[in-house]
Design a protein around this motif. Structure first.
Motif, PDB file in Angstrom:
ATOM      1  N   MET A 166       0.841  -1.198   0.000  1.00  0.00           N
ATOM      2  CA  MET A 166       0.000   0.000   0.000  1.00  0.00           C
ATOM      3  C   MET A 166       0.874   1.244   0.000  1.00  0.00           C
ATOM      4  O   MET A 166       1.848   1.338   0.750  1.00  0.00           O
ATOM      5  CB  MET A 166      -0.896   0.019   1.248  1.00  0.00           C
ATOM      6  CG  MET A 166      -1.799   1.240   1.320  1.00  0.00           C
ATOM      7  SD  MET A 166      -2.840   1.312   2.801  1.00  0.00           S
ATOM      8  CE  MET A 166      -1.635   1.745   4.059  1.00  0.00           C
ATOM      9  N   LYS A 167       0.518   2.215  -0.840  1.00  0.00           N
ATOM     10  CA  LYS A 167       1.236   3.483  -0.882  1.00  0.00           C
ATOM     11  C   LYS A 167       0.528   4.505  -0.003  1.00  0.00           C
ATOM     12  O   LYS A 167      -0.699   4.590   0.001  1.00  0.00           O
ATOM     13  CB  LYS A 167       1.327   4.011  -2.313  1.00  0.00           C
ATOM     14  CG  LYS A 167       2.191   3.162  -3.236  1.00  0.00           C
ATOM     15  CD  LYS A 167       2.282   3.786  -4.607  1.00  0.00           C
ATOM     16  CE  LYS A 167       3.196   2.969  -5.509  1.00  0.00           C
ATOM     17  NZ  LYS A 167       3.332   3.569  -6.864  1.00  0.00           N
ATOM     18  N   ILE A 168       1.307   5.266   0.757  1.00  0.00           N
ATOM     19  CA  ILE A 168       0.776   6.353   1.572  1.00  0.00           C
ATOM     20  C   ILE A 168       1.507   7.630   1.201  1.00  0.00           C
ATOM     21  O   ILE A 168       2.744   7.688   1.234  1.00  0.00           O
ATOM     22  CB  ILE A 168       0.953   6.082   3.072  1.00  0.00           C
ATOM     23  CG1 ILE A 168       0.123   4.870   3.514  1.00  0.00           C
ATOM     24  CG2 ILE A 168       0.544   7.312   3.890  1.00  0.00           C
ATOM     25  CD1 ILE A 168       0.260   4.552   4.997  1.00  0.00           C
ATOM     26  N   LEU A 169       0.746   8.638   0.832  1.00  0.00           N
ATOM     27  CA  LEU A 169       1.328   9.949   0.567  1.00  0.00           C
ATOM     28  C   LEU A 169       1.572  10.662   1.890  1.00  0.00           C
ATOM     29  O   LEU A 169       0.662  10.786   2.716  1.00  0.00           O
ATOM     30  CB  LEU A 169       0.379  10.782  -0.296  1.00  0.00           C
ATOM     31  CG  LEU A 169       0.768  12.261  -0.501  1.00  0.00           C
ATOM     32  CD1 LEU A 169       2.046  12.373  -1.314  1.00  0.00           C
ATOM     33  CD2 LEU A 169      -0.369  13.029  -1.163  1.00  0.00           C
ATOM     34  N   VAL A 170       2.796  11.110   2.099  1.00  0.00           N
ATOM     35  CA  VAL A 170       3.120  11.954   3.250  1.00  0.00           C
ATOM     36  C   VAL A 170       3.176  13.378   2.719  1.00  0.00           C
ATOM     37  O   VAL A 170       4.041  13.707   1.903  1.00  0.00           O
ATOM     38  CB  VAL A 170       4.458  11.544   3.897  1.00  0.00           C
ATOM     39  CG1 VAL A 170       4.778  12.453   5.079  1.00  0.00           C
ATOM     40  CG2 VAL A 170       4.401  10.089   4.355  1.00  0.00           C
ATOM     41  N   ALA A 171       2.231  14.212   3.125  1.00  0.00           N
ATOM     42  CA  ALA A 171       2.072  15.543   2.539  1.00  0.00           C
ATOM     43  C   ALA A 171       3.177  16.482   3.021  1.00  0.00           C
ATOM     44  O   ALA A 171       2.940  17.484   3.701  1.00  0.00           O
ATOM     45  CB  ALA A 171       0.701  16.110   2.860  1.00  0.00           C
ATOM     46  N   SER A 172       4.400  16.151   2.641  1.00  0.00           N
ATOM     47  CA  SER A 172       5.576  16.926   3.028  1.00  0.00           C
ATOM     48  C   SER A 172       6.749  16.465   2.175  1.00  0.00           C
ATOM     49  O   SER A 172       6.760  15.338   1.670  1.00  0.00           O
ATOM     50  CB  SER A 172       5.896  16.714   4.513  1.00  0.00           C
ATOM     51  OG  SER A 172       7.144  17.299   4.850  1.00  0.00           O
ATOM     52  N   ASN A 173       7.730  17.348   2.006  1.00  0.00           N
ATOM     53  CA  ASN A 173       8.988  16.960   1.376  1.00  0.00           C
ATOM     54  C   ASN A 173      10.111  16.883   2.401  1.00  0.00           C
ATOM     55  O   ASN A 173      11.285  16.804   2.045  1.00  0.00           O
ATOM     56  CB  ASN A 173       9.355  17.952   0.266  1.00  0.00           C
ATOM     57  CG  ASN A 173       8.480  17.785  -0.963  1.00  0.00           C
ATOM     58  OD1 ASN A 173       8.210  16.670  -1.393  1.00  0.00           O
ATOM     59  ND2 ASN A 173       8.019  18.905  -1.520  1.00  0.00           N
ATOM     60  N   ASN A 174       9.728  16.911   3.677  1.00  0.00           N
ATOM     61  CA  ASN A 174      10.707  16.851   4.759  1.00  0.00           C
ATOM     62  C   ASN A 174      11.165  15.403   4.949  1.00  0.00           C
ATOM     63  O   ASN A 174      10.390  14.554   5.405  1.00  0.00           O
ATOM     64  CB  ASN A 174      10.080  17.391   6.047  1.00  0.00           C
ATOM     65  CG  ASN A 174      11.081  17.506   7.190  1.00  0.00           C
ATOM     66  OD1 ASN A 174      11.981  16.682   7.314  1.00  0.00           O
ATOM     67  ND2 ASN A 174      10.914  18.512   8.025  1.00  0.00           N
ATOM     68  N   ALA A 175      12.407  15.117   4.588  1.00  0.00           N
ATOM     69  CA  ALA A 175      12.926  13.749   4.660  1.00  0.00           C
ATOM     70  C   ALA A 175      12.902  13.211   6.086  1.00  0.00           C
ATOM     71  O   ALA A 175      12.741  12.001   6.304  1.00  0.00           O
ATOM     72  CB  ALA A 175      14.348  13.707   4.108  1.00  0.00           C
ATOM     73  N   LYS A 176      13.040  14.108   7.078  1.00  0.00           N
ATOM     74  CA  LYS A 176      13.049  13.667   8.466  1.00  0.00           C
ATOM     75  C   LYS A 176      11.683  13.123   8.880  1.00  0.00           C
ATOM     76  O   LYS A 176      11.587  12.173   9.658  1.00  0.00           O
ATOM     77  CB  LYS A 176      13.468  14.821   9.389  1.00  0.00           C
ATOM     78  CG  LYS A 176      14.922  15.232   9.212  1.00  0.00           C
ATOM     79  CD  LYS A 176      15.287  16.363  10.158  1.00  0.00           C
ATOM     80  CE  LYS A 176      16.742  16.773   9.991  1.00  0.00           C
ATOM     81  NZ  LYS A 176      17.109  17.899  10.899  1.00  0.00           N
ATOM     82  N   LYS A 177      10.612  13.726   8.358  1.00  0.00           N
ATOM     83  CA  LYS A 177       9.265  13.250   8.679  1.00  0.00           C
ATOM     84  C   LYS A 177       9.041  11.852   8.112  1.00  0.00           C
ATOM     85  O   LYS A 177       8.477  10.980   8.771  1.00  0.00           O
ATOM     86  CB  LYS A 177       8.207  14.221   8.147  1.00  0.00           C
ATOM     87  CG  LYS A 177       8.180  15.566   8.839  1.00  0.00           C
ATOM     88  CD  LYS A 177       7.053  16.436   8.313  1.00  0.00           C
ATOM     89  CE  LYS A 177       7.048  17.808   8.972  1.00  0.00           C
ATOM     90  NZ  LYS A 177       5.933  18.656   8.493  1.00  0.00           N
ATOM     91  N   LEU A 178       9.489  11.642   6.870  1.00  0.00           N
ATOM     92  CA  LEU A 178       9.356  10.322   6.267  1.00  0.00           C
ATOM     93  C   LEU A 178      10.163   9.288   7.042  1.00  0.00           C
ATOM     94  O   LEU A 178       9.672   8.187   7.317  1.00  0.00           O
ATOM     95  CB  LEU A 178       9.816  10.348   4.805  1.00  0.00           C
ATOM     96  CG  LEU A 178       8.716  10.557   3.766  1.00  0.00           C
ATOM     97  CD1 LEU A 178       8.259  12.010   3.770  1.00  0.00           C
ATOM     98  CD2 LEU A 178       9.210  10.179   2.378  1.00  0.00           C
ATOM     99  N   VAL A 195       5.103  -3.304  10.789  1.00  0.00           N
ATOM    100  CA  VAL A 195       4.118  -3.080   9.736  1.00  0.00           C
ATOM    101  C   VAL A 195       4.863  -3.122   8.403  1.00  0.00           C
ATOM    102  O   VAL A 195       5.723  -2.285   8.136  1.00  0.00           O
ATOM    103  CB  VAL A 195       3.407  -1.726   9.904  1.00  0.00           C
ATOM    104  CG1 VAL A 195       2.435  -1.490   8.744  1.00  0.00           C
ATOM    105  CG2 VAL A 195       2.673  -1.667  11.227  1.00  0.00           C
ATOM    106  N   ALA A 196       4.547  -4.113   7.589  1.00  0.00           N
ATOM    107  CA  ALA A 196       5.242  -4.297   6.316  1.00  0.00           C
ATOM    108  C   ALA A 196       4.330  -3.933   5.152  1.00  0.00           C
ATOM    109  O   ALA A 196       3.118  -3.746   5.312  1.00  0.00           O
ATOM    110  CB  ALA A 196       5.719  -5.737   6.186  1.00  0.00           C
ATOM    111  N   GLY A 197       4.917  -3.840   3.962  1.00  0.00           N
ATOM    112  CA  GLY A 197       4.137  -3.629   2.755  1.00  0.00           C
ATOM    113  C   GLY A 197       3.593  -2.228   2.587  1.00  0.00           C
ATOM    114  O   GLY A 197       2.627  -2.019   1.843  1.00  0.00           O
ATOM    115  N   VAL A 198       4.201  -1.245   3.262  1.00  0.00           N
ATOM    116  CA  VAL A 198       3.759   0.142   3.141  1.00  0.00           C
ATOM    117  C   VAL A 198       4.878   0.965   2.517  1.00  0.00           C
ATOM    118  O   VAL A 198       6.009   0.971   3.000  1.00  0.00           O
ATOM    119  CB  VAL A 198       3.379   0.733   4.518  1.00  0.00           C
ATOM    120  CG1 VAL A 198       3.063   2.219   4.379  1.00  0.00           C
ATOM    121  CG2 VAL A 198       2.183  -0.003   5.100  1.00  0.00           C
ATOM    122  N   GLU A 199       4.568   1.641   1.429  1.00  0.00           N
ATOM    123  CA  GLU A 199       5.532   2.512   0.761  1.00  0.00           C
ATOM    124  C   GLU A 199       5.131   3.960   0.987  1.00  0.00           C
ATOM    125  O   GLU A 199       4.020   4.364   0.652  1.00  0.00           O
ATOM    126  CB  GLU A 199       5.576   2.210  -0.739  1.00  0.00           C
ATOM    127  CG  GLU A 199       6.568   3.090  -1.494  1.00  0.00           C
ATOM    128  CD  GLU A 199       6.536   2.863  -3.003  1.00  0.00           C
ATOM    129  OE1 GLU A 199       7.258   3.584  -3.720  1.00  0.00           O
ATOM    130  OE2 GLU A 199       5.768   1.988  -3.454  1.00  0.00           O
TER     131      GLU A 199
END
Length: 204
Positions: free
Chosen positions: A1-13, A25-29
């Motif tokens: 499953m893909k999840i959009l993280v509404a940020s370009n902050n690499a630290k948040k990702l 939790v596996a299978g999450v991009e």
């Protein structure tokens, strides 16, 4: 499953990746904004952290068709009724001017006694699905507002924030290593509360 993280902050990702990894939790991009289909980012005009987090997460889910996570955060000073709050980044009137924001806040709090300088870094994270399912979680990092900046690490109000966890050592947030700060992070506390929802959406 893909999840959009509404940020370009690499630290948040990286922080969310670590939390999901530690929770098995596996299978999450996780997809940052700059790797998602381009869309016009919404105006963050909410009155609360939750309002702004939901504004961003709803827009991301609507525009990309992906589950979206967004956050809004800032410093809440008890003596000021929770301000700067959602205005933290532009408290002095200029967005992102850390030095001016810190100077103004110190001036406003100059005559407030030590017993009334409680504050907290607050983060609210929102998870929204394209189908309209919404989840909101808040994390708080309690502390005290110092009387002058201390430390060179971090950004924003970090030099003015003495975490409750560090009172004995007397270290401001700006004197902690990135690893130490992440372990105590208000954002990390909020994101951790969404793990169960992410696990369920990923079919685990």
């Amino acid at each position: 499953m893909k999840i959009l993280v509404a940020s370009n902050n690499a630290k948040k990702l990286a922080e969310l990746e670590r939390i999901l990894r530690e929770a098995d939790v596996a299978g999450v991009e996780l997809i940052p904004l700059n790797q998602a289909p381009a869309y016009e980012e919404p105006v963050e005009d909410g009155r609360t952290f939750a309002d702004n987090a939901l504004i961003k997460a709803r827009a991301g889910a609507r525009e990309t068709g992906l589950v979206c996570i967004a956050d809004d955060s800032g410093l809440a000073v008890e003596e000021l009724g929770g301000m700067p709050g959602v205005l933290s980044a532009r408290w002095s009137g200029r967005h992102g001017d850390d030095a001016a924001n810190n100077t103004l806040l110190l001036g406003q709090m100059a005559h407030v006694p030590d017993g009334r300088r409680s504050c907290a870094f607050v983060s609210v994270c929102a998870l929204v699905t394209p189908a309209g399912e919404e989840h909101v979680a808040e994390g708080r990092w309690e502390g005290t507002l110092l009387r002058e900046p201390v430390g060179d690490n971090g950004f924003g109000y970090d030099p003015l924030f003495l975490p409750a966890d560090e009172i004995a050592a007397g270290r401001s947030s700006a004197q902690l290593s990135p690893e130490e700060k992440n372990a105590l992070s208000h954002r990390g506390k909020a994101l951790a509360q969404l793990v169960g929802d992410i696990r369920r959406l990923a079919g685990q």
